[in-house]
Write a protein that holds these residues in place. Structure first.
Motif, PDB file in Angstrom:
ATOM      1  N   GLU A 223      78.192  32.771  39.908  1.00  0.00           N
ATOM      2  CA  GLU A 223      77.350  33.536  40.837  1.00  0.00           C
ATOM      3  C   GLU A 223      76.422  32.604  41.624  1.00  0.00           C
ATOM      4  OE1 GLU A 223      77.473  36.610  41.695  1.00  0.00           O
ATOM      5  OE2 GLU A 223      77.921  37.946  40.013  1.00  0.00           O
ATOM      6  N   ASP A 241      69.542  39.959  49.989  1.00  0.00           N
ATOM      7  CA  ASP A 241      70.392  41.050  49.502  1.00  0.00           C
ATOM      8  C   ASP A 241      71.433  40.518  48.514  1.00  0.00           C
ATOM      9  OD1 ASP A 241      69.010  42.723  51.212  1.00  0.00           O
ATOM     10  OD2 ASP A 241      70.587  42.783  52.744  1.00  0.00           O
ATOM     11  N   ALA A 242      72.051  39.397  48.865  1.00  0.00           N
ATOM     12  CA  ALA A 242      73.079  38.816  48.001  1.00  0.00           C
ATOM     13  C   ALA A 242      72.492  38.377  46.662  1.00  0.00           C
ATOM     14  CB  ALA A 242      73.750  37.632  48.700  1.00  0.00           C
ATOM     15  N   GLU A 243      71.285  37.834  46.698  1.00  0.00           N
ATOM     16  CA  GLU A 243      70.620  37.433  45.449  1.00  0.00           C
ATOM     17  C   GLU A 243      70.374  38.645  44.547  1.00  0.00           C
ATOM     18  OE1 GLU A 243      68.091  33.631  47.259  1.00  0.00           O
ATOM     19  OE2 GLU A 243      67.067  35.484  46.688  1.00  0.00           O
ATOM     20  N   ARG A 244      69.899  39.740  45.153  1.00  0.00           N
ATOM     21  CA  ARG A 244      69.619  40.934  44.350  1.00  0.00           C
ATOM     22  C   ARG A 244      70.902  41.477  43.724  1.00  0.00           C
ATOM     23  NH1 ARG A 244      66.618  42.303  48.918  1.00  0.00           N
ATOM     24  NH2 ARG A 244      68.017  44.033  49.426  1.00  0.00           N
ATOM     25  N   ALA A 245      71.974  41.510  44.519  1.00  0.00           N
ATOM     26  CA  ALA A 245      73.236  42.036  44.000  1.00  0.00           C
ATOM     27  C   ALA A 245      73.779  41.159  42.877  1.00  0.00           C
ATOM     28  CB  ALA A 245      74.261  42.128  45.139  1.00  0.00           C
ATOM     29  N   ALA A 246      73.679  39.854  43.054  1.00  0.00           N
ATOM     30  CA  ALA A 246      74.165  38.944  42.013  1.00  0.00           C
ATOM     31  C   ALA A 246      73.339  39.085  40.739  1.00  0.00           C
ATOM     32  CB  ALA A 246      74.124  37.501  42.525  1.00  0.00           C
ATOM     33  N   GLN A 247      72.024  39.202  40.900  1.00  0.00           N
ATOM     34  CA  GLN A 247      71.167  39.324  39.713  1.00  0.00           C
ATOM     35  C   GLN A 247      71.406  40.650  39.004  1.00  0.00           C
ATOM     36  OE1 GLN A 247      69.963  37.222  37.907  1.00  0.00           O
ATOM     37  NE2 GLN A 247      67.775  36.891  38.297  1.00  0.00           N
ATOM     38  N   ALA A 248      71.666  41.688  39.759  1.00  0.00           N
ATOM     39  CA  ALA A 248      71.965  42.980  39.136  1.00  0.00           C
ATOM     40  C   ALA A 248      73.229  42.884  38.289  1.00  0.00           C
ATOM     41  CB  ALA A 248      72.121  44.056  40.207  1.00  0.00           C
ATOM     42  N   ARG A 249      74.233  42.195  38.815  1.00  0.00           N
ATOM     43  CA  ARG A 249      75.466  42.006  38.036  1.00  0.00           C
ATOM     44  C   ARG A 249      75.191  41.222  36.754  1.00  0.00           C
ATOM     45  NH1 ARG A 249      77.590  41.418  43.338  1.00  0.00           N
ATOM     46  NH2 ARG A 249      77.366  39.143  43.267  1.00  0.00           N
ATOM     47  N   SER A 258      78.267  45.976  32.010  1.00  0.00           N
ATOM     48  CA  SER A 258      79.209  45.694  33.098  1.00  0.00           C
ATOM     49  C   SER A 258      80.537  46.349  32.795  1.00  0.00           C
ATOM     50  CB  SER A 258      79.390  44.185  33.252  1.00  0.00           C
ATOM     51  OG  SER A 258      79.844  43.606  32.063  1.00  0.00           O
TER      52      SER A 258
END
Length: 259
Positions: A223, A241-249, A258
């Motif tokens: 990631e 936005d990409a950082e937030r999505a990656a951290q959520a995963r 997951s």
């Protein structure tokens, strides 16, 4: 365990670390279409357990670049000469160069971290092969040079984007057009080299780095690499936005939520 040993390329795998070795020191690891096909095959042959790939070369030089036989009328046995390629259709010329580029593209896969161990000369195609890797550990005798322009050609083996990203447009243009040598100290100073060490310590330095690279959880490394690769091409808010999505995963994965 050796998975491949052909045309100047050897691939070995030890658990999570693979090593791709250029094995023609008598010709300073000069490159040819056969070598490029072997490099592409090495990338396709990697087991899914591999996390780090080390690219190294036997002998005094990393790679002296394209074998000058390519510029002779006969070219390489069993291969179309460059003159024949130039006389072919646009579609054939484009597809042939695209095939050559495959040897230089798989090194940036998000599921791998790739490290070039560079000693001696890394010229032209050799320079671009070092640039194909994520990281470069460089012996203090290393010299990089992009000689294509002086031959009336351009760097076409996927090296222009990483070079410009590492050193900036103006420096990349100057290095390519003049064809001058960039020695190890300058390479570290301008961002081409992550680390410069005495030649005798190159293998040990790469081993230490490899150990550090496989220490974090693999999913977090994948990631993080994906985020950093696209960071300069995304607008600031899109990167957030990409950082937030990656951290959520990552959080869901760590919590066992997951899919």
């Amino acid at each position: 365990m050796a998975l491949l040993d052909k045309d100047g390329v050897r691939l070995t795998v030890d658990d999570t670390v693979a090593t791709v070795t250029l094995t023609n020191p008598a010709k300073r690891n000069a490159q040819s279409p056969a070598l490029w096909r072997a490099l592409a095959e090495a990338g396709r042959s990697l087991p899914g357990t591999v996390r780090v790939v080390v690219l190294r070369a036997e002998g005094m030089s990393f790679s002296a670049g394209l074998d000058r036989q390519a510029f002779t009328p006969e070219g390489f046995e069993g291969e179309p000469s460059f003159i024949e390629l130039a006389r072919g259709t646009d579609e054939l010329l484009d597809s042939t160069i695209a095939e050559y580029q495959e040897a230089f593209t798989w090194w940036r896969r998000n599921d791998l971290i790739t490290v070039a161990a560079v000693q001696g000369h890394a010229i032209g195609a050799g320079f671009q092969l070092a640039l194909a890797c994520d990281l470069r550990v460089v012996a203090d005798d290393a010299q990089f040079a992009m000689r294509e322009t002086s031959l009336g050609l351009v760097p076409d083996l996927a090296g222009t984007q990483p070079l410009a990203s590492l050193v900036g447009y103006a420096r990349a243009l100057e290095i390519c057009v003049t064809g001058r040598s960039v020695h190890a100290e300058e390479a570290e100073r301008i961002g081409l080299a992550n680390l410069v060490v005495p030649a005798a310590e190159l293998d040990a330095a790469v081993s230490d780095l490899t150990t550090a690279l496989v220490a974090p959880p693999r999913a977090a490394v994948i990631e993080t690499k994906a985020l950093l690769r696209d960071a300069l091409s995304r607008p600031y808010d899109a990167q957030r936005d990409a950082e937030r999505a990656a951290q959520a995963r990552r959080l869901r994965d760590l919590a066992g939520l997951s899919d």
